[in-house]
Design an enzyme around this catalytic site. Structure first.
Site, mmCIF file in Angstrom:
data_model
loop_
_atom_site.group_PDB
_atom_site.id
_atom_site.type_symbol
_atom_site.label_atom_id
_atom_site.label_comp_id
_atom_site.label_asym_id
_atom_site.label_seq_id
_atom_site.Cartn_x
_atom_site.Cartn_y
_atom_site.Cartn_z
ATOM 1 N N LYS A 79 15.580 -28.150 107.788
ATOM 2 C CA LYS A 79 15.736 -29.581 107.500
ATOM 3 C C LYS A 79 16.549 -30.259 108.603
ATOM 4 O O LYS A 79 16.168 -31.311 109.125
ATOM 5 C CB LYS A 79 16.397 -29.782 106.126
ATOM 6 C CG LYS A 79 15.450 -29.468 104.976
ATOM 7 C CD LYS A 79 16.130 -29.385 103.622
ATOM 8 C CE LYS A 79 15.118 -28.925 102.581
ATOM 9 N NZ LYS A 79 15.662 -28.718 101.249
ATOM 10 N N GLN A 123 21.343 -28.792 98.522
ATOM 11 C CA GLN A 123 20.332 -27.730 98.437
ATOM 12 C C GLN A 123 20.461 -26.993 97.100
ATOM 13 O O GLN A 123 21.534 -26.537 96.730
ATOM 14 C CB GLN A 123 20.535 -26.751 99.611
ATOM 15 C CG GLN A 123 19.481 -25.670 99.708
ATOM 16 C CD GLN A 123 18.085 -26.217 100.011
ATOM 17 O OE1 GLN A 123 17.920 -27.117 100.829
ATOM 18 N NE2 GLN A 123 17.085 -25.679 99.330
ATOM 19 N N ASP A 146 15.896 -36.870 98.118
ATOM 20 C CA ASP A 146 15.087 -35.891 97.384
ATOM 21 C C ASP A 146 14.350 -36.567 96.219
ATOM 22 O O ASP A 146 13.410 -36.001 95.663
ATOM 23 C CB ASP A 146 15.996 -34.776 96.821
ATOM 24 C CG ASP A 146 15.844 -33.461 97.578
ATOM 25 O OD1 ASP A 146 14.827 -33.313 98.289
ATOM 26 O OD2 ASP A 146 16.725 -32.599 97.450
#
Ligand code: NDP
Length: 311
Positions: A79, A123, A146
């Site tokens: 990422k 995460q 997200d």
């Protein structure tokens, strides 16, 4: 044109019927190449990043990792590197696995107030002593790249999304690439997770498809998949969707990522089995996987564009 009779068996509850399908002998599904599409999109993002940077709004993403889960470490690295490769700002913040939840919440509050940061991602999974929902809700909805914050989930279900969860967002881009017209199509999503299944279903509804969501309690999965024009598999079971579960010509999207005992990756779809039945299909690896991080970059750029008033 060469013609063959393809024999497909359909097993139903208490009965077994078979049918022949007339198919072009050379017919195999068109492959939707996620790797190539991801690369194409990432290249196209560069100009948007340059424009934003020139206006003093260089897109910035912070990824928070708690603990040392090897898979999570790889995801986080990819990422951050994905951002850096197209000129964005990105950093990772790593905590020991026994860090107090409040320490992470305090860091999120600090990042929420930082004007140089447009996206914050924690995460998952988090260690057991964390309240995952509380942590995700602590991220400002404007920086929730997200798309997991309740406010963003609500916006998506109202048909006016702000951030679309990255994996289903990537799948929608793949439909676009494959020129799949979703309006009026019968779509079956296998899986109802908050990360993939539910937002995927919502996006398909918003696009005009008639959507059925199947899960572990679904009584007759094959009944649903066999009549679907579009099947999205997000089950977490290797090679779960077989060719005889698919309607000839259907678009088959494989979200699954499973590691086989020999170390190879495979999807939730039995690719070899479905290849000659489906009309379009995504491979694993090289399908939905590369699109997920790409759409994370897209969401962060969109956040920066909103902040800069150019979106
Ligand atoms: P979850 O485990 O959260 O959800 C799996 C879903 O599959 C559940 O809704 C479950 O039903 C359903 N299911 C399980 N068994 C069956 C069955 N026999 N018949 C029908 N449905 C069943 O997984 P995720 O949604 O997080 O992920 C799904 C897959 O996608 C995984 O392989 C994961 O690795 C992959 N993934 C890939 C990403 C990418 O970037 N390509 C990103 C995220 C995930 P129930 O709710 O009833 O338990």
């Amino acid at each position: 044109m060469a013609i063959l009779l393809k024999f497909i068996k359909f097993k139903g509850k208490g009965c077994r019927l078979s049918r022949f399908l007339l198919m072009d002998a050379t017919m195999t599904a068109q492959i939707i190449d996620g790797k190539a599409l991801a690369e194409e999109l990432r290249q196209s993002f560069k100009a948007r990043v340059e424009t934003l940077t020139a206006k003093g709004h260089k897109p910035g993403l912070v990824v928070i990792l708690v603990g040392e889960d090897p898979a999570s470490q790889v995801y986080v690295k990819n990422k951050v590197n994905g951002c850096l490769a197209i000129g964005m700002h990105s950093e990772k913040i790593v905590y020991e696995k026994d860090v107090a939840q409040q320490v992470v919440l305090d860091k999120i509050a600090e990042l929420n107030a930082d004007p140089a940061i447009h996206g914050i991602l924690v995460q998952l999974p988090l260690p057991k002593h964390f309240d995952e929902e509380k942590v995700l809700e602590a991220i400002s909805a404007e920086k929730d790249v997200d798309g997991f914050h309740a406010e963003n989930v609500g916006a998506l279900s109202q048909g006016a999304p702000r951030f679309i969860p990255c994996t289903p967002y990537g799948v929608m881009k793949m439909f676009e690439k494959g020129s799949v017209d979703l309006a009026g199509q019968e779509a079956v999503v296998i899986g109802r997770s908050n990360i993939v299944g539910k937002p995927m279903a919502m996006l398909l509804i918003n696009a005009g498809a008639t959507v059925t969501v199947c899960h572990s309690k679904t009584r007759d999965l094959k009944f649903h998949t066999q009549r679907a024009d579009i099947v999205v598999a997000a089950v977490g079971k290797p090679k779960f969707v077989k060719g005889d579960m698919i309607k000839p010509g259907a678009v088959v999207i494989d979200v699954g990522i499973n590691r086989l005992p020999d170390g190879k990756l495979c999807g939730d779809v039995d690719y070899a089995d479905c290849l000659e039945v489906a009309g379009q299909i995504t491979p694993v690896p090289g399908g939905v996987g590369p699109m997920t991080i790409t759409m994370l970059l897209a969401n962060t750029i969109e956040a920066a564009e909103r902040k800069a008033g150019i979106r």
